[in-house]
Design an enzyme around this catalytic site. Structure first.
Site, PDB file in Angstrom:
ATOM      1  N   ASP A 191      -0.946  -2.458   5.140  1.00 38.72           N
ATOM      2  CA  ASP A 191      -0.130  -1.253   3.704  1.00 38.72           C
ATOM      3  C   ASP A 191       1.021  -1.439   4.126  1.00 38.72           C
ATOM      4  O   ASP A 191       1.528  -1.249   5.580  1.00 38.72           O
ATOM      5  CB  ASP A 191      -0.721  -0.144   3.919  1.00 38.72           C
ATOM      6  CG  ASP A 191      -0.150   0.982   2.503  1.00 38.72           C
ATOM      7  OD1 ASP A 191       0.360   0.274   1.502  1.00 38.72           O
ATOM      8  OD2 ASP A 191       0.645   1.920   3.262  1.00 38.72           O
ATOM      9  N   GLU A 245       0.811  -6.318   2.477  1.00 38.13           N
ATOM     10  CA  GLU A 245       1.341  -6.078   1.541  1.00 38.13           C
ATOM     11  C   GLU A 245       3.229  -6.399   1.482  1.00 38.13           C
ATOM     12  O   GLU A 245       2.991  -6.185   2.070  1.00 38.13           O
ATOM     13  CB  GLU A 245       1.205  -4.318   1.262  1.00 38.13           C
ATOM     14  CG  GLU A 245       1.648  -3.899  -0.568  1.00 38.13           C
ATOM     15  CD  GLU A 245       1.907  -2.664  -0.388  1.00 38.13           C
ATOM     16  OE1 GLU A 245       1.732  -2.283  -1.580  1.00 38.13           O
ATOM     17  OE2 GLU A 245       2.387  -1.984   0.529  1.00 38.13           O
TER      18      GLU A 245
HETATM   19  O1  ISL Z   1       2.839   1.655  -6.121  1.00 39.16           O
HETATM   20  C1  ISL Z   1       4.716   1.625  -6.018  1.00 39.16           C
HETATM   21  C2  ISL Z   1       6.034   2.082  -6.923  1.00 39.16           C
HETATM   22  O2  ISL Z   1       4.835   2.897  -8.143  1.00 39.16           O
HETATM   23  C3  ISL Z   1       5.047   1.140  -5.026  1.00 39.16           C
HETATM   24  O3  ISL Z   1       6.397   1.637  -4.882  1.00 39.16           O
HETATM   25  C4  ISL Z   1       4.387   1.422  -4.203  1.00 39.16           C
HETATM   26  O4  ISL Z   1       4.352   2.600  -3.117  1.00 39.16           O
HETATM   27  C5  ISL Z   1       4.270   0.742  -2.892  1.00 39.16           C
HETATM   28  O5  ISL Z   1       3.420  -1.022  -3.711  1.00 39.16           O
HETATM   29  C6  ISL Z   1       4.015   0.523  -1.715  1.00 39.16           C
HETATM   30  O6  ISL Z   1       2.450   1.089  -1.515  1.00 39.16           O
HETATM   31  C7  ISL Z   1       1.021   1.352  -0.786  1.00 39.16           C
HETATM   32  O7  ISL Z   1       2.397   2.459   0.580  1.00 39.16           O
HETATM   33  C8  ISL Z   1       1.971   3.545  -0.336  1.00 39.16           C
HETATM   34  C9  ISL Z   1       1.039   4.317  -1.312  1.00 39.16           C
HETATM   35  O8  ISL Z   1       1.123   5.022  -2.053  1.00 39.16           O
HETATM   36  C10 ISL Z   1      -0.001   2.931  -2.068  1.00 39.16           C
HETATM   37  O9  ISL Z   1      -0.599   3.233  -2.516  1.00 39.16           O
HETATM   38  C11 ISL Z   1      -0.010   2.026  -0.694  1.00 39.16           C
HETATM   39  O10 ISL Z   1      -0.390   0.762  -2.437  1.00 39.16           O
HETATM   40  C12 ISL Z   1       2.091   4.154   1.272  1.00 39.16           C
HETATM   41  O11 ISL Z   1       1.002   4.076   1.939  1.00 39.16           O
END
Ligand code: ISL
Ligand code: CA
Length: 569
Positions: A191, A245
């Site tokens: 993540d 990610e």
């Molecule tokens: O989804 C987003 C905006 O709508 C992105 O900014 C998202 O927060 C970003 O892709 C990071 O995502 C990941 O980390 C976040 C979590 O909320 C997401 O579900 C996860 O995929 C924080 O851990």
């Protein structure tokens, strides 16, 4: 082929309205039938659930709502029995504010855990230490009354960022990774992994940088040092996959993360496509030529020694068919198949998000109360309640961009709550479940499900679809996406018509289709000896091509006498 499971919304086995691990175990044969090799499981760790598990309270415990550690072990064993592998989510940019490390850290400035997180004094005269915004809205700093200092949180205030400059933090992360690898998981989806190294001195962002703070957050000075450390200490010894990610990573920096010679990640999930139609929470228009240009750039981004991932949906994006295709009842299934064709014919590891194999669609949200997502709620609080954005404006955009669209329960069958649960589901089921559900589609050979299954099987049979060079043969066409995949003496042409008006397409000089490999049931596809192909609405077809393929994706035209094959259904 990777299938992403958002455990909360997959299948509820114990009747409390929330998906769980036994629910996944119960559905493994469905995934096997689809052709899934690897499951990426969203965070299953103990959590207060502010961000549905992306706020971890204990990395070594299973979240009680999802089951027990025995349930996890049973799921993993059941997957291994079926020849599938499990990738777990690793959320280590931040923890929950209820993690014991943070409880210790906030308790006093002298706590041995103080330096596990990022604490700073406020500015002279008050206010946060710098102007960093949280990616969920508002400031990225929270003043903590106990010690009078602020802590950094790129996401919700309940998700304090870990301090990766502290070697003890890095060692803790390695321990956590070993714990799950020792159980037999195949690796991690990491993540927001590019965000873990913070800028030296945490200077204010410039007005320019404030428009895309994640680009600064993703370019900390020690990011590659940290990734190499993880590779060396734990990923390499276990031969584990590391799927990063890529939020915030500039495309031209991709090789720095995935070039195999550098020893960092196995692949990045590129966000350029799923973010092309939005600016934060705002919807913005996109065009097919722009989409195609992104595909070409992404294909080249990892370089000769790197590898890619391909996806159009995840738990943070609206539903792919609603976003990039046509979710009206008339074209939903056909256009969802067209998108699956696109995802599964890239030179990259394909990822399908749960429900996309059924063509599940965005939910018709009307009111803010219907949303669950911490991001939607934070936007409402920081934008609407402060009078900065009119309620109607935010709601209109969330209706297109909210993360909750992807989080409504899986639609298993036509029974109440779509067969997801016997209780009241934690988030509303989409009202179209009577038409759109797994049971109906498994029984219908013409469904989105079976199209995905056939595509996956074809991809496994044809190395050209995995490794073949990618070339967009008509980048400027406003409605046709036409590309070739070529490997040694094999060439495949993919033709996808975007939109519901039919179109006569003329192939470029020198390209001749020989055999239809697979199409999305758009109509009777005849293989024309001539260069003209009549495309019907949302048609997506794979053809075997004549000609000699070159390493750079170019084709030498077939000789005039080359036979043309008959259509294959
Ligand atoms: O989804 C987003 C905006 O709508 C992105 O900014 C998202 O927060 C970003 O892709 C990071 O995502 C990941 O980390 C976040 C979590 O909320 C997401 O579900 C996860 O995929 C924080 O851990
Ligand atoms: Ca449950």
């Amino acid at each position: 082929m990777v299938y992403q499971i958002y455990p909360r919304s997959f299948f509820d086995a114990n009747g409390d309205g929330i998906g769980d691990l036994p629910g996944i175990t119960a559905k493994l044969d469905y995934l096997k039938a689809l052709g899934v090799d690897v499951v990426w499981l969203g965070p299953h760790y103990d959590s207060p659930g502010v961000d549905n598990g992306y706020d971890v309270r204990d990395y070594r415990r299973v979240w009680a709502v999802f089951g027990t550690m025995s349930d996890f072990d049973r799921l993993l064993a059941a997957m291994h029995e079926r020849g599938m592998r499990l990738v777990v989510d690793l959320v280590v940019n931040h923890t929950s504010d209820q993690h014991r490390w943070f409880a210790q850290s906030r308790s006093s400035r002298d706590s041995p855990y103080r330096d596990y997180y990022i604490w700073r004094d406020g500015r002279a005269g008050g206010g946060p230490p710098n102007n960093y915004p949280s990616l969920f809205g508002g400031s990225a700093w929270e003043l903590d009354a106990t010690t009078g200092q602020h802590y950094l949180h790129y996401f919700a205030p309940q998700q304090p960022d870990l301090n990766w400059d502290n070697p003890k933090v890095r060692a803790e992360v390695v321990d956590v990774m070993r714990f799950w690898l020792d159980k037999g998981v195949a690796g991690f989806r990491m993540d927001v992994i590019a965000l873990v190294s913070k800028q030296t001195g945490l200077p204010d962002l410039t007005p320019e940088q404030l428009r895309q703070p994640e680009a600064v957050y993703a370019s900390g000075p020690r990011i590659h040092e940290h990734l190499r450390y993880l590779r060396r200490e734990v990923l390499a010894p276990y031969d584990a996959v590391a799927i990063g990610e890529a939020v915030g990573v500039r495309m031209e920096d991709t090789p720095l993360f995935v070039d195999a010679r550098r020893g960092e990640l196995s692949m990045l999930l590129p966000f350029d496509i799923v973010r092309m139609d939005r600016d934060g929470w705002r919807q913005r228009p996109w065009t097919l030529p722009r989409l195609k240009a992104l595909y070409t750039r992404i294909d080249g981004a990892p370089g000769e020694h790197g590898w890619n991932a391909s996806f159009l949906g995840n738990h943070d994006s609206p539903r792919a068919v609603s976003n990039f295709a046509d979710d009206s009842p008339r074209w939903r299934a056909r256009s969802a198949k067209a998108l699956a064709t696109l995802v599964l014919t890239q030179r990259a590891t394909p990822f399908l998000y749960q429900g996309d194999e059924l063509g599940m669609t965005n939910y018709p949200f009307e009111r803010i109360e219907q949303y669950d997502d911490v991001e939607a709620k934070t936007l409402w609080r920081t934008l609407v309640e402060t009078g900065r954005v009119p309620a109607g404006e935010l709601l209109a955009h969330l209706r297109r961009t909210s993360r909750d669209h992807a989080r409504t329960p899986m639609q298993w069958n036509a029974s109440p709550h779509a067969g997801f649960t016997s209780a009241t589901p934690w988030l509303a089921v989409h009202p179209n479940f009577l038409e759109v559900n797994a049971e109906a589609q498994v029984a219908d050979d013409d469904s989105v499900f079976h199209h995905c299954r056939r595509l996956i099987a074809l991809r496994k049979r044809m190395p050209v679809l995995v490794h073949g060079a990618y070339r967009d043969i008509d980048p400027a066409h406003p409605r046709v996406f036409a590309y070739t995949r070529t490997l040694r003496d094999e060439a495949v042409l993919v033709l996808i018509l975007f939109g519901s008006d039919p179109l006569d397409y003329v192939l470029p000089e020198g390209l001749r289709v020989q055999e239809m490999l697979l199409d999305n049931g758009a109509r009777d596809v005849t293989v024309a000896a001539e260069r003209r192909i009549a495309l019907s609405p949302w048609q997506a077809t794979l053809y075997r091509c004549g000609g000699v393929a070159h390493a750079d994706g170019a084709l030498t035209p077939p000789s005039p006498t080359a036979p043309t094959g008959a259509p294959l259904r």
